[in-house]
Motif scaffolding. Structure first.
Motif, PDB file in Angstrom:
ATOM      1  N   GLU A  41      40.044  46.896  71.608  1.00  0.00           N
ATOM      2  CA  GLU A  41      40.509  48.271  71.804  1.00  0.00           C
ATOM      3  C   GLU A  41      41.324  48.426  73.081  1.00  0.00           C
ATOM      4  O   GLU A  41      42.340  49.128  73.101  1.00  0.00           O
ATOM      5  CB  GLU A  41      39.296  49.206  71.827  1.00  0.00           C
ATOM      6  N   LYS A  42      40.913  47.766  74.141  1.00  0.00           N
ATOM      7  CA  LYS A  42      41.605  47.928  75.417  1.00  0.00           C
ATOM      8  C   LYS A  42      43.015  47.350  75.371  1.00  0.00           C
ATOM      9  O   LYS A  42      43.928  47.863  76.020  1.00  0.00           O
ATOM     10  CB  LYS A  42      40.799  47.273  76.538  1.00  0.00           C
ATOM     11  N   GLN A  43      43.242  46.293  74.598  1.00  0.00           N
ATOM     12  CA  GLN A  43      44.593  45.747  74.429  1.00  0.00           C
ATOM     13  C   GLN A  43      45.475  46.745  73.688  1.00  0.00           C
ATOM     14  O   GLN A  43      46.608  47.009  74.089  1.00  0.00           O
ATOM     15  CB  GLN A  43      44.541  44.435  73.654  1.00  0.00           C
ATOM     16  N   LEU A  44      44.962  47.283  72.603  1.00  0.00           N
ATOM     17  CA  LEU A  44      45.738  48.215  71.793  1.00  0.00           C
ATOM     18  C   LEU A  44      46.006  49.514  72.538  1.00  0.00           C
ATOM     19  O   LEU A  44      47.033  50.168  72.324  1.00  0.00           O
ATOM     20  CB  LEU A  44      45.006  48.487  70.481  1.00  0.00           C
ATOM     21  N   GLN A  45      45.101  49.901  73.427  1.00  0.00           N
ATOM     22  CA  GLN A  45      45.302  51.101  74.238  1.00  0.00           C
ATOM     23  C   GLN A  45      46.546  50.976  75.102  1.00  0.00           C
ATOM     24  O   GLN A  45      47.205  51.973  75.417  1.00  0.00           O
ATOM     25  CB  GLN A  45      44.074  51.341  75.111  1.00  0.00           C
ATOM     26  N   ARG A  46      46.887  49.750  75.488  1.00  0.00           N
ATOM     27  CA  ARG A  46      48.038  49.517  76.373  1.00  0.00           C
ATOM     28  C   ARG A  46      49.346  49.319  75.617  1.00  0.00           C
ATOM     29  O   ARG A  46      50.384  49.142  76.241  1.00  0.00           O
ATOM     30  CB  ARG A  46      47.779  48.283  77.238  1.00  0.00           C
ATOM     31  N   MET A  47      49.317  49.325  74.310  1.00  0.00           N
ATOM     32  CA  MET A  47      50.539  49.113  73.525  1.00  0.00           C
ATOM     33  C   MET A  47      51.255  50.431  73.282  1.00  0.00           C
ATOM     34  O   MET A  47      50.635  51.455  72.989  1.00  0.00           O
ATOM     35  CB  MET A  47      50.209  48.461  72.187  1.00  0.00           C
ATOM     36  N   ARG A  48      52.584  50.381  73.387  1.00  0.00           N
ATOM     37  CA  ARG A  48      53.419  51.538  73.093  1.00  0.00           C
ATOM     38  C   ARG A  48      54.703  51.078  72.408  1.00  0.00           C
ATOM     39  O   ARG A  48      55.242  50.013  72.736  1.00  0.00           O
ATOM     40  CB  ARG A  48      53.797  52.286  74.384  1.00  0.00           C
ATOM     41  N   PRO A  49      55.230  51.869  71.461  1.00  0.00           N
ATOM     42  CA  PRO A  49      56.539  51.537  70.899  1.00  0.00           C
ATOM     43  C   PRO A  49      57.605  51.587  71.987  1.00  0.00           C
ATOM     44  O   PRO A  49      57.603  52.496  72.824  1.00  0.00           O
ATOM     45  CB  PRO A  49      56.759  52.624  69.837  1.00  0.00           C
ATOM     46  N   GLY A  50      58.491  50.606  71.996  1.00  0.00           N
ATOM     47  CA  GLY A  50      59.517  50.524  73.026  1.00  0.00           C
ATOM     48  C   GLY A  50      60.906  50.812  72.481  1.00  0.00           C
ATOM     49  O   GLY A  50      61.114  50.913  71.267  1.00  0.00           O
ATOM     50  N   PHE A  51      61.852  50.959  73.388  1.00  0.00           N
ATOM     51  CA  PHE A  51      63.251  51.163  73.037  1.00  0.00           C
ATOM     52  C   PHE A  51      64.122  50.201  73.836  1.00  0.00           C
ATOM     53  O   PHE A  51      63.768  49.794  74.943  1.00  0.00           O
ATOM     54  CB  PHE A  51      63.696  52.601  73.328  1.00  0.00           C
ATOM     55  N   ILE A  52      65.254  49.844  73.250  1.00  0.00           N
ATOM     56  CA  ILE A  52      66.235  48.998  73.924  1.00  0.00           C
ATOM     57  C   ILE A  52      67.569  49.736  73.920  1.00  0.00           C
ATOM     58  O   ILE A  52      68.027  50.211  72.864  1.00  0.00           O
ATOM     59  CB  ILE A  52      66.396  47.638  73.216  1.00  0.00           C
ATOM     60  N   ARG A  53      68.193  49.833  75.076  1.00  0.00           N
ATOM     61  CA  ARG A  53      69.507  50.480  75.149  1.00  0.00           C
ATOM     62  C   ARG A  53      70.583  49.542  74.615  1.00  0.00           C
ATOM     63  O   ARG A  53      70.581  48.342  74.911  1.00  0.00           O
ATOM     64  CB  ARG A  53      69.845  50.861  76.588  1.00  0.00           C
ATOM     65  N   VAL A  54      71.500  50.093  73.834  1.00  0.00           N
ATOM     66  CA  VAL A  54      72.611  49.301  73.292  1.00  0.00           C
ATOM     67  C   VAL A  54      73.921  50.044  73.531  1.00  0.00           C
ATOM     68  O   VAL A  54      73.934  51.254  73.773  1.00  0.00           O
ATOM     69  CB  VAL A  54      72.444  49.028  71.777  1.00  0.00           C
TER      70      VAL A  54
END
Length: 302
Positions: A41-54
């Motif tokens: 759970e603690k690993q997944l708590q730190r995950m977020r969808p990211g973005f890349i500038r293009v």
């Protein structure tokens, strides 16, 4: 930055998916360094969808991207996603991020996959991981251990350097691969959790240590406007940003830097075709699958 409805919808979709994983996750697992298998759970708590500038390559400039000699020979371009049910080679979809109106004249209004470039990351700074549902994501640079602070939320990854020999494997802190996203998105629940449970200091005013003196002390503008406070480990929240590798979703993590001015200010070897990056990540994903199968045979010999 051009932020569109597809970005918002996809951010919510990935966030809800991660929240579902968290609800099913155990508190502890045997090995947090693996790039596959269950996650706590603690690993997944730190995950977020990211973005890349293009950016879209300009019409009136040569704007050559990486020369073939700059593309790592041992991490080839692999556009074949047939193991995910795609019958034809897959490419990025610029229409999701980068189609613009007729008043936009400096670059193509409907760019092709061969016209999108990224300059703030590259295959050398990325790794991949399998999520609990069997899907695969790219892991952007971010969390690192801090002296004296437990790193029990580390998320194991299969680094691109494990799939082929990199000319210069970058340091984890190399800014050329950081892919700053020019901001961040979060739901009200996520902001509350960040404020009360995750981040090392208040992310909302009034700021406390280490963000005293109105929050700008000892941090540059990128820390705030670039979203670094969410994923840097020293004064931030140490989030792990992820990019989905399924081709139909990969393009929803791309945001258009509409000034298109970075491509004329940086060196050619840092201008990476986004389509090539997707293809290389696909190759790394397949190498990670092979390595997973080999490791499982050692763990559970027949």
């Amino acid at each position: 930055m051009l932020v569109l409805g597809d970005h918002l919808k996809h951010h919510l979709y990935v966030s809800e998916k991660l929240q579902h994983f968290r609800q099913e996750a155990p508190d502890e697992i045997d090995n947090i360094k693996l790039w596959f298998g269950e996650m706590k759970e603690k690993q997944l708590q730190r995950m977020r969808p990211g973005f890349i500038r293009v950016e879209v390559l300009l019409k009136d400039e040569p704007n050559t991207t990486q020369d073939k000699t700059d593309i790592e020979d041992n991490i080839p371009l692999d556009f074949n996603f047939s193991d995910w049910g795609y019958e034809e080679d897959q490419h990025v979809d610029p229409s999701i991020c980068c189609n613009v109106g007729s008043n936009f004249t400096t670059a193509s209004q409907e760019p092709s996959a061969s016209q999108l470039m990224v300059w703030e990351t590259g295959i050398g700074g990325l790794g991949v991981r399998e999520l609990p549902d069997g899907s695969w994501v790219a892991l952007l640079p971010g969390p690192r251990p801090l002296p004296g602070v437990p790193f029990d939320y580390e998320i194991g990854n299969f680094h691109s350097g494990s799939a082929g020999k990199l000319k210069n494997r970058p340091a984890l802190s190399n800014p050329k691969f950081m892919a700053q996203s020019a901001g961040w998105l979060a739901t009200r629940y996520e902001v509350l959790e960040m404020q009360t449970q995750i981040c090392r200091a208040s992310i909302l005013p009034p700021f406390g240590e280490p963000h005293a003196r109105d929050g700008l002390y000892m941090n540059n503008v990128e820390f705030w406007s670039g979203g670094l406070q969410l994923w840097c480990q020293r004064d931030g929240c140490s989030f792990q940003r992820i990019i989905q590798l399924d081709p139909k979703n990969f393009s929803k993590h791309l945001m258009y830097h509409t000034t298109n001015n970075k491509q004329t200010a940086i060196t050619q070897e840092r201008r990476v075709l986004v389509d090539n990056l997707l293809a290389q990540l696909n190759g790394v994903r397949k190498a990670a699958i092979r390595a997973k199968e080999t490791k499982l045979k050692k763990i559970r010999p027949s």
